[in-house]
Design a protein around this motif. Sequence first.
Motif, mmCIF file in Angstrom:
data_model
loop_
_atom_site.group_PDB
_atom_site.id
_atom_site.type_symbol
_atom_site.label_atom_id
_atom_site.label_comp_id
_atom_site.label_asym_id
_atom_site.label_seq_id
_atom_site.Cartn_x
_atom_site.Cartn_y
_atom_site.Cartn_z
ATOM 1 N N VAL A 5 13.217 -9.651 2.960
ATOM 2 C CA VAL A 5 11.389 -8.977 3.590
ATOM 3 C C VAL A 5 11.604 -8.364 1.700
ATOM 4 N N GLY A 6 9.727 -8.428 1.527
ATOM 5 C CA GLY A 6 9.177 -7.819 0.385
ATOM 6 C C GLY A 6 8.006 -7.133 0.597
ATOM 7 N N ILE A 7 8.581 -6.070 0.076
ATOM 8 C CA ILE A 7 6.758 -5.383 0.326
ATOM 9 C C ILE A 7 6.496 -5.110 -1.182
ATOM 10 N N LEU A 8 4.787 -5.422 -1.232
ATOM 11 C CA LEU A 8 3.934 -5.684 -2.081
ATOM 12 C C LEU A 8 3.125 -4.429 -2.561
ATOM 13 N N GLY A 9 3.298 -3.574 -3.199
ATOM 14 C CA GLY A 9 2.684 -2.511 -3.706
ATOM 15 C C GLY A 9 3.515 -1.582 -2.965
ATOM 16 N N ALA A 10 5.174 -1.310 -3.716
ATOM 17 C CA ALA A 10 5.944 -0.258 -3.407
ATOM 18 C C ALA A 10 6.510 0.943 -4.424
ATOM 19 N N THR A 11 5.000 1.429 -4.453
ATOM 20 C CA THR A 11 5.263 3.160 -5.555
ATOM 21 C C THR A 11 4.772 4.123 -4.065
ATOM 22 N N GLY A 12 3.509 3.369 -3.369
ATOM 23 C CA GLY A 12 3.468 4.490 -3.000
ATOM 24 C C GLY A 12 3.944 4.944 -1.558
ATOM 25 N N TYR A 13 3.197 5.906 -0.680
ATOM 26 C CA TYR A 13 4.278 6.762 0.358
ATOM 27 C C TYR A 13 4.532 5.697 1.151
ATOM 28 N N THR A 14 3.468 4.692 1.700
ATOM 29 C CA THR A 14 3.900 4.008 3.078
ATOM 30 C C THR A 14 4.572 2.984 2.935
ATOM 31 N N ALA A 15 5.243 2.324 1.451
ATOM 32 C CA ALA A 15 6.327 1.868 1.415
ATOM 33 C C ALA A 15 7.154 2.393 1.150
ATOM 34 N N LEU A 16 7.909 4.192 0.615
ATOM 35 C CA LEU A 16 8.743 4.944 1.010
ATOM 36 C C LEU A 16 9.445 4.683 2.309
ATOM 37 N N GLU A 17 8.455 4.871 3.337
ATOM 38 C CA GLU A 17 9.041 5.121 4.594
ATOM 39 C C GLU A 17 9.202 3.896 4.989
ATOM 40 N N LEU A 18 8.542 3.007 4.912
ATOM 41 C CA LEU A 18 9.008 1.356 5.051
ATOM 42 C C LEU A 18 10.348 1.133 4.410
ATOM 43 N N LEU A 19 10.940 1.825 3.255
ATOM 44 C CA LEU A 19 11.906 1.419 2.970
ATOM 45 C C LEU A 19 13.139 2.086 3.929
ATOM 46 N N LYS A 20 12.535 2.929 3.851
ATOM 47 C CA LYS A 20 13.806 4.420 4.901
ATOM 48 C C LYS A 20 14.135 3.672 6.537
ATOM 49 N N ILE A 21 12.639 2.506 6.964
ATOM 50 C CA ILE A 21 13.284 2.094 7.916
ATOM 51 C C ILE A 21 13.395 0.520 7.707
ATOM 52 N N LEU A 22 13.330 -0.018 6.749
ATOM 53 C CA LEU A 22 13.721 -1.319 6.719
ATOM 54 C C LEU A 22 15.054 -1.112 6.226
ATOM 55 N N VAL A 23 15.656 -0.171 5.515
ATOM 56 C CA VAL A 23 17.091 -0.551 5.350
ATOM 57 C C VAL A 23 17.985 -0.025 6.244
ATOM 58 N N ARG A 24 17.621 0.769 7.778
ATOM 59 C CA ARG A 24 18.332 0.762 8.732
ATOM 60 C C ARG A 24 18.514 -0.379 9.757
ATOM 61 N N HIS A 25 17.435 -1.386 9.266
ATOM 62 C CA HIS A 25 17.228 -2.587 10.141
ATOM 63 C C HIS A 25 18.021 -3.309 10.180
ATOM 64 N N PRO A 26 19.111 -3.975 10.888
ATOM 65 C CA PRO A 26 20.136 -4.175 11.415
ATOM 66 C C PRO A 26 19.998 -5.529 10.817
#
Length: 337
Positions: A5-26
């Motif tokens: 998975v990649g995130i386009l434009g990873a500096t904002g708040y939505t990217a931050l929340e995405l990463l919090k979720i994705l790092v715990r996605h098995p």
Amino acid sequence: MTVRVGILGATGYTALELLKILVRHPEVEVTALTTRQEDRPHLSAIHPQFHKVLDLHLENWGPQEVAERCDCVFGCLPHAASASVIPEFLEAGLKVVDLSADYRLNDPAVYTQWYGGDHPDAERMKTTLYGLPELFREGIAEAQLVANPGCYPTGVSLALAPLLKGGFIRPDGIIADCKSGVSGAGRTPKLGTLYPECNESFSAYGVGTHRHMPEIEQNLTVYSGKQASVIFTPHLVPMDRGILSTCYALPDQDASEKELRSLLEETYANEPFVRVRSDLPATKHVSGTNFCDITVRRVKDRVLTISAIDNLIKGASGAAVQNFNLMYGFAETTALL
């Protein structure tokens, strides 16, 4: 099955929340983060929460470089910028969940009216699936591109759409009075969201001009089959996150409050992220979650609905992962409960 998975434009708040979720996605490995900055910052320099959690740099990569490293991308780019690059990802065979506004509306003329300029990918926007699963789940599992909903439209649409479809409220004369935390304005500094400007203050903004209004009207019209007309007024509240939406509608049937709540309960009985409540929802009840809490009231000659969501999760990144799970056949609640 591991999805890169990649995130386009990873500096904002939505990217931050995405990463919090994705790092715990098995079933996910985060393999690419992009930025328009040239200095290749480490993720922990942008989002310190990920120090010793995720060892990646944000790269100023183009679509080809990202496509070589990913199976799916989440687009967190501004409108127009998103639609200018997404076609290349689709041509490369990647799946895309777009969190911008570029594919939410199905009429290019309406997009031009509200966002200015011609749409960069107008033909595709007419047929892109709108990713609010509770109302528009059909087709998401087979989709290559899903348009993630706006935050305000999520809370308003989930609360009103079943009552409209059931013929309990009129589609005209709807008033959506909504309050949002400051994170809804994004991470880029702006005068109105500086602490001395917004703290201990409460103000309306975008009255009659907010770009979520046509999205709300489109959702309610498509779901109910009746042309909806909504006056939408957003307000800025001095809190970090959350949206409370109070909506006023004229009844179209003589139904009691209990009957209206029963309709909502029946509609969302099998939806893991919608909770129909008898008490009054509050943003604190849903903060940090992918839930939308809803209630309904009869007050004099009006039907009132009240909904609460976390604007960054159910209003953005949580919904994006919910769509991702459906697109890949994972349990819809994976990494979200």
